[in-house]
Scaffold this active site. Structure first.
Site, short mmCIF file in Angstrom:
data_model
loop_
_atom_site.label_atom_id
_atom_site.label_comp_id
_atom_site.label_asym_id
_atom_site.label_seq_id
_atom_site.Cartn_x
_atom_site.Cartn_y
_atom_site.Cartn_z
N ARG A 111 -7.95 5.01 -0.27
CA ARG A 111 -7.82 5.67 1.07
C ARG A 111 -8.87 6.62 1.45
O ARG A 111 -9.21 7.51 0.66
CB ARG A 111 -6.60 6.38 1.19
N HIS A 138 -5.15 -0.11 8.49
CA HIS A 138 -3.95 0.51 7.58
C HIS A 138 -3.14 -0.43 7.24
O HIS A 138 -1.89 -0.61 7.68
CB HIS A 138 -3.35 1.79 8.17
N GLN A 141 0.59 -0.17 5.65
CA GLN A 141 1.60 0.45 6.48
C GLN A 141 2.42 -0.69 7.07
O GLN A 141 3.56 -0.73 7.19
CB GLN A 141 1.03 1.34 7.52
N ASP A 234 1.94 6.32 17.01
CA ASP A 234 1.07 7.02 16.21
C ASP A 234 0.51 8.28 16.60
O ASP A 234 0.46 8.48 17.52
CB ASP A 234 0.00 5.97 15.43
N CYS A 277 4.46 5.49 11.87
CA CYS A 277 4.06 5.54 10.64
C CYS A 277 4.26 6.67 9.82
O CYS A 277 4.42 6.89 8.75
CB CYS A 277 2.53 5.00 10.77
N ARG A 316 7.58 1.97 2.71
CA ARG A 316 6.18 1.97 2.19
C ARG A 316 6.13 1.62 0.87
O ARG A 316 5.48 1.20 0.03
CB ARG A 316 5.62 3.31 2.45
N1 CP Z 1 2.03 6.58 7.00
C1 CP Z 1 1.34 7.09 6.07
O1 CP Z 1 0.37 6.48 5.82
O2 CP Z 1 1.58 8.21 5.77
P1 CP Z 1 0.51 9.30 4.78
O3 CP Z 1 -0.54 9.59 5.50
O4 CP Z 1 1.46 10.48 4.49
O5 CP Z 1 0.05 8.39 3.37
N1 NVA Z 2 -3.93 7.00 12.52
C1 NVA Z 2 -3.63 7.95 11.44
C2 NVA Z 2 -2.64 7.18 10.58
C3 NVA Z 2 -1.92 8.02 9.34
C4 NVA Z 2 -1.07 7.59 8.41
C5 NVA Z 2 -4.68 8.41 10.57
O1 NVA Z 2 -5.65 7.76 10.48
O2 NVA Z 2 -4.81 9.55 10.65
#
Ligand code: CP
Ligand code: NVA
Length: 334
Positions: A111, A138, A141, A234, A277, A316
């Site tokens: 990540r 992502h 997700q 989101d 999400c 998830r």
């Molecule tokens: N939806 C999601 O990816 O959540 P986190 O940022 O908590 O991992």
């Molecule tokens: N678009 C958001 C998703 C978080 C799960 C971000 O990148 O912060």
């Protein structure tokens, strides 16, 4: 009998395009099977003697914990590594770190910011790499999102997902492709300034057309959501974009999902759900919203019977487990 697909063994998932449409649908089904298996009390050893490195440059609640429990449930091990913990990209190139971790671990979930770094890890580590969120995509997700839709409606057929908000962020990019691959109609409701990137849109539209559905972009949210079965949003400011907070709030205020927008679908009495999400700014109980209150979704919608966000969050874990076991499990030993 679990629904294996041998083509997935040893495979990375850097974005949804990494998998065929059939492989994607198969993974969703495998996740549903693993979920049912766990609910029946089975904690197996599908990941026995498998170790996975979790490299996180950004915060996470769901993704990190899903990885840990998915691996542990099936006898695997994980190590959580942040930038300050390792030399990654600082005293050591991404290429070298990839080659080292690939000698030690069986897989890497990343990540971070750069999609290119995620791709470099896959290129040089020699083990499966999963994209746990980059600035661009992502993908993990979306397996959870589509599993939630399938569980709730019984199938993904004849379904329209309307995404409302920042139409060009990582979640929107992957959701658009995920819907296209699974034959789900996708509508993006966003201001012109936050429209999907032309190349990402073109790529997904081609896949959608192949599967008999279309992708449409609307600037007027009430018009765009008409007939939708899923309203999805989101955060308006993704991780790494915090300096844009004030301008985004101004731009996206008309795109808040509230009961009036849910009603504009025309489906309040029929097939309709709300997804996000998470994390979500639906009330004033966060540091960010204590002054301004709810942002992308009202508390009324978030807490309504239409909201499936906690099923989605739980999924998830089941879907990440499906990714891990499909790539790493020694099926001969099952
Ligand atoms: N939806 C999601 O990816 O959540 P986190 O940022 O908590 O991992
Ligand atoms: N678009 C958001 C998703 C978080 C799960 C971000 O990148 O912060």
């Amino acid at each position: 009998m679990l629904n294996w697909m041998d083509s997935l063994r040893g495979r990375s998932m850097l974005r949804l395009k990494s998998f065929t449409d059939g492989e994607m649908m198969n993974l969703i089904d495998l996740a549903a099977q693993l979920k049912a298996r766990r609910a029946s009390g089975v904690r197996g050893d599908l990941l026995r003697r498998r170790n996975i490195a979790l490299i996180f440059e950004k915060s996470s609640t769901r993704t990190r914990n899903s990885c840990v429990v998915a691996a542990r449930d099936e006898g695997g091990g994980v190590e959580y590594l942040t930038r300050p913990d390792i030399h990654f990209g600082k005293k050591e190139s991404v290429k070298d770190t990839a080659r080292v971790l690939g000698r030690i671990y069986d897989g890497i979930l990343f990540r971070g910011f750069s999609q290119k770094v995620c791709e470099e890890l896959a290129e040089y580590s020699g083990v499966p790499v999963w994209n746990g969120l980059t600035d661009d995509y992502h993908p993990t997700q979306i397996f959870a999102d589509l599993l939630t839709v399938k569980e709730t409606f019984g199938s993904l057929e004849d379904c329209t997902v309307a995404y409302v908000g920042d139409g060009r962020n990582n979640v929107a990019n992957s959701l658009m492709m995920g819907c296209a691959k699974c034959g789900v109609r996708y509508v993006c409701c966003c201001p012109a300034e936050l429209s999907p990137d032309a190349a990402v849109l073109a790529e997904a539209s081609e896949v959608a057309a192949r599967n008999g559905v279309d992708i449409r972009v609307f600037n007027d949210p009430a018009e765009g959501v008409r007939g939708a079965n899923v309203l999805y949003t989101d955060v308006w400011v993704s991780m790494g974009e915090e300096s844009k907070t004030a301008e985004r709030i101004k731009l996206l205020r008309p795109y808040q999902i509230n009961m009036a927008l849910m009603e504009a679908t025309g489906n309040l009495g029929g097939r309709l759900m709300f997804l996000h999400c998470l994390p979500a700014f639906h009330d004033a109980n966060t540091e960010v919203t204590k002054e301004c209150g709810a942002l992308e979704v009202t508390d009324e919608v978030f807490e309504s019977k239409y909201s499936k966000v906690f099923d989605e969050a739980e999924n998830r874990m089941h879907t990440i487990k499906a990714l891990f076991v499909s790539a790493l499990c020694d099926r001969a030993a099952v």
